[in-house]
Motif scaffolding. Sequence first.
Motif, short mmCIF file in Angstrom:
data_model
loop_
_atom_site.label_atom_id
_atom_site.label_comp_id
_atom_site.label_asym_id
_atom_site.label_seq_id
_atom_site.Cartn_x
_atom_site.Cartn_y
_atom_site.Cartn_z
N PHE A 291 -25.83 -109.44 23.33
CA PHE A 291 -24.79 -110.07 22.99
C PHE A 291 -24.54 -111.27 23.82
N LYS A 292 -24.85 -112.39 23.63
CA LYS A 292 -23.52 -113.63 24.43
C LYS A 292 -23.13 -113.40 24.13
N GLU A 293 -22.35 -113.66 22.91
CA GLU A 293 -20.71 -113.74 23.21
C GLU A 293 -20.54 -112.75 22.07
N GLY A 294 -19.36 -112.11 22.25
CA GLY A 294 -18.71 -112.28 20.85
C GLY A 294 -19.24 -109.81 20.78
N LYS A 295 -18.65 -109.53 19.95
CA LYS A 295 -19.50 -108.43 19.54
C LYS A 295 -19.96 -108.51 18.00
N PRO A 296 -20.34 -106.88 17.58
CA PRO A 296 -20.62 -106.06 16.29
C PRO A 296 -19.82 -106.75 15.84
N PHE A 297 -20.34 -107.14 14.26
CA PHE A 297 -19.40 -106.99 12.52
C PHE A 297 -18.31 -106.06 12.71
N SER A 298 -16.70 -105.67 12.33
CA SER A 298 -16.03 -105.04 12.12
C SER A 298 -15.29 -105.22 11.14
N GLN A 299 -14.71 -106.40 10.85
CA GLN A 299 -14.57 -106.31 9.42
C GLN A 299 -15.03 -106.79 8.31
N LEU A 300 -14.20 -106.76 7.45
CA LEU A 300 -15.57 -107.01 5.83
C LEU A 300 -16.55 -108.23 6.51
N PHE A 301 -15.57 -109.31 6.39
CA PHE A 301 -16.15 -110.60 6.41
C PHE A 301 -16.94 -110.73 7.74
N ASP A 302 -17.02 -110.84 8.69
CA ASP A 302 -17.56 -111.06 10.26
C ASP A 302 -18.66 -110.85 10.58
N VAL A 303 -19.17 -112.07 10.59
CA VAL A 303 -20.71 -112.54 10.68
C VAL A 303 -21.32 -112.16 12.02
N VAL A 304 -22.84 -112.00 13.21
CA VAL A 304 -23.00 -111.64 13.85
C VAL A 304 -24.55 -112.48 13.45
N ILE A 305 -24.28 -113.50 13.97
CA ILE A 305 -25.94 -114.78 14.36
C ILE A 305 -26.51 -114.72 15.14
N GLY A 306 -27.82 -115.26 15.26
CA GLY A 306 -28.74 -115.31 16.52
C GLY A 306 -28.62 -116.08 17.08
N ALA A 307 -29.13 -116.66 18.03
CA ALA A 307 -29.44 -116.66 18.99
C ALA A 307 -30.01 -118.83 18.11
N GLU A 308 -31.06 -118.58 17.41
CA GLU A 308 -31.94 -119.56 16.79
C GLU A 308 -30.32 -120.50 16.09
N VAL A 309 -30.25 -119.64 15.20
CA VAL A 309 -29.07 -119.88 13.90
C VAL A 309 -27.62 -120.60 14.69
N ALA A 310 -27.32 -119.97 16.03
CA ALA A 310 -26.26 -120.63 16.68
C ALA A 310 -26.23 -121.70 17.31
#
Lengths: 419, 238
Positions: free
Chosen positions: A133-152
């Motif tokens: 992770f560059k920033e943040g953490k894995p998803f834990s809540q239902l509507f959490d999202v983890v995005i790839g570097a290129e997306v960000a």
Amino acid sequence: MTLLNLTWKSLLNRKTTVALTLFSISLSVCLLLGVEKIRYQVKDSFSSTVSGTDLIVGARSGQINLLLYSVFRLGNATNNISWDSYQKISQHPKVKWAIPLSLGDSHRGFRVLGTNTDYFRYFKYGQKTSLAFKEGKPFSQLFDVVIGAEVARSLGYKLGQSIVVAHGAGNAALVEHDDKPFRVVGILKPTGTPVDRTLHVSLEAIEAIHIDWKAGVRLPGVSIGAEEVEEMQLQPKQITAFMLGLNSRLSTFHIQRQINKYKREPLLAILPGVALQELWQMFSIAEKALVMVSVLVAVSSLLGLLTLMLTSLNERRREMAILRSVGARPVHIFLLLTFESVIITFLSLLAGTLLYYAALILTAPYLQQSFGILLQIQNITEIQWIRLGLMLVVGSVVGIVPGYRAYRQSLSDGMAIRI
Amino acid sequence: MPEITVDTAVEITDLRFSWAPGKPILSVEKFQVPSSESVFIRGPSGSGKSTLLNLLGGVIKPDSGSIKLLGQDITGLKASQVDHFRADHTGYIFQQFNLLPYLSVIENILLPCQFSKKRSLKAQEMFQTPEMGALYLLQRMGFTESLINAKSVLELSTGQQQRVAAARALLGAPELVVADEPTSALDSDHRDQFIELILEQCRAQSSTLLFVSHDTSLEKHFDHRISLKPSQAGGYKL
């Protein structure tokens, strides 16, 4: 003042034409190096898209098809597989881990992948590198999202950003799951793999955004809000594919056979390495064509050198005659021209290599951004050295032709200067 | 290699040359030049002058007869031996455009010493270094320092270029100096002056001078005069 020095001064005397030839050979050198670089890096980033995964399991189709949609996020699955099968297989004693993959939605051209947190723990790429992770953490809540570097990077997303996922893949304005927005909780570090271009959510979230949908359309009159859905049972009924890590690689073929013979539904298990190899084979013809073109460009640039030298012979008859009259032997005349092609080729190799590195530095960000190909600035590889060497040899041999002609010419002309 | 000391610098005997059988171009019954003397060879254009010079240079071989230079019969030598012989013992001055445009004045003059060790050594013997020899000869030819340092030999006038060519032919004191119409591009005032300069240097370093020209007004300067004349058998004879 040696013969080499004499050659050099004679070349300087013909700066313009020599510079043009030098430039054209430099370009072809740059192309030769560049094509090899791209070939090598594409293959490298290709084969490093997934590592450490022993089997990929999906609905029965072709192994390349399965590989394309599960790993490269290209195309669509022909069919889904049941949650039940996934459960059964992942609980097999020889299975160490299993990562479920659920595809089908997208966000502004980027695929959305439903999975679980095992993905961040077990998925590996390159030299068995885990996702970081560059920033943040894995998803834990239902509507959490983890995005790839290129997306960000390309969408400029930051932590906490609220985004809406669209149904189906593609960039066109699709029906959006706008009633259930997601929140960015993690941004991954760049990997140079399709992970960079993926948004990761939980399987439950995929289930939740489709809860009031059926057969690809929103059920009319049914609307279940984001708060309501959190209370609901969101066990997925089916997923697209899953990745397997085994306790021992020795059992790979055994497990693969078992999965392929699975009674309850038609499944296909593939070895990622084998499938990658097969996929790469399909590209090899394009790869060969690319190499072929660059070789042809190199040949034509060296033919240009030959033309330049042969046409200059006539203009340089006087020069040769003067040299003969001051005691140069025909072999000196021969060497003069051969040195000339060696010098031009050598300088072109230097200039071409510099040009190649300059082009690499300039285009690398663009290539990474547009094609996801990571071009690393590296030393000249062995294959590239071989190409440079071959070029120098051929370029030097090219000088022998006019060298021999000048040799013959100087024998017959003698010292008589013809204007 | 011992110094060649012979009284006859050039000796041609019973020479015949033709490009095709039955079409003689040049024949020489007997032609001798004593060492350190100068000869004016007169010949209209097309009289086989270049053929004679090419024969003397060993670039082409006669059909029959012998050409002895400094006691050495060059007709029997292999091409590479002739090349070496010529580089060591002969200096050439041609009609015009004798110089390599991409070399400086001094570099042009030093060229023969690049290709002949013998001439380089001789120049060193006489002047310590070939460069000093070149400077000396240029001075004798009336060159000022600014002219010597000219950026390009193309900045020089034709007369100056011919004097550079003469200095080049003379450096390293070759036994033979061959001049092929070297004055044809000069005006008449400069012609006599130029010839006197060459003759003076040739005498000073005991070089034999073969001077070929169609211009009879120049022949008064030379020890010997000879003409290429039409021959009854066809072609020309000396």
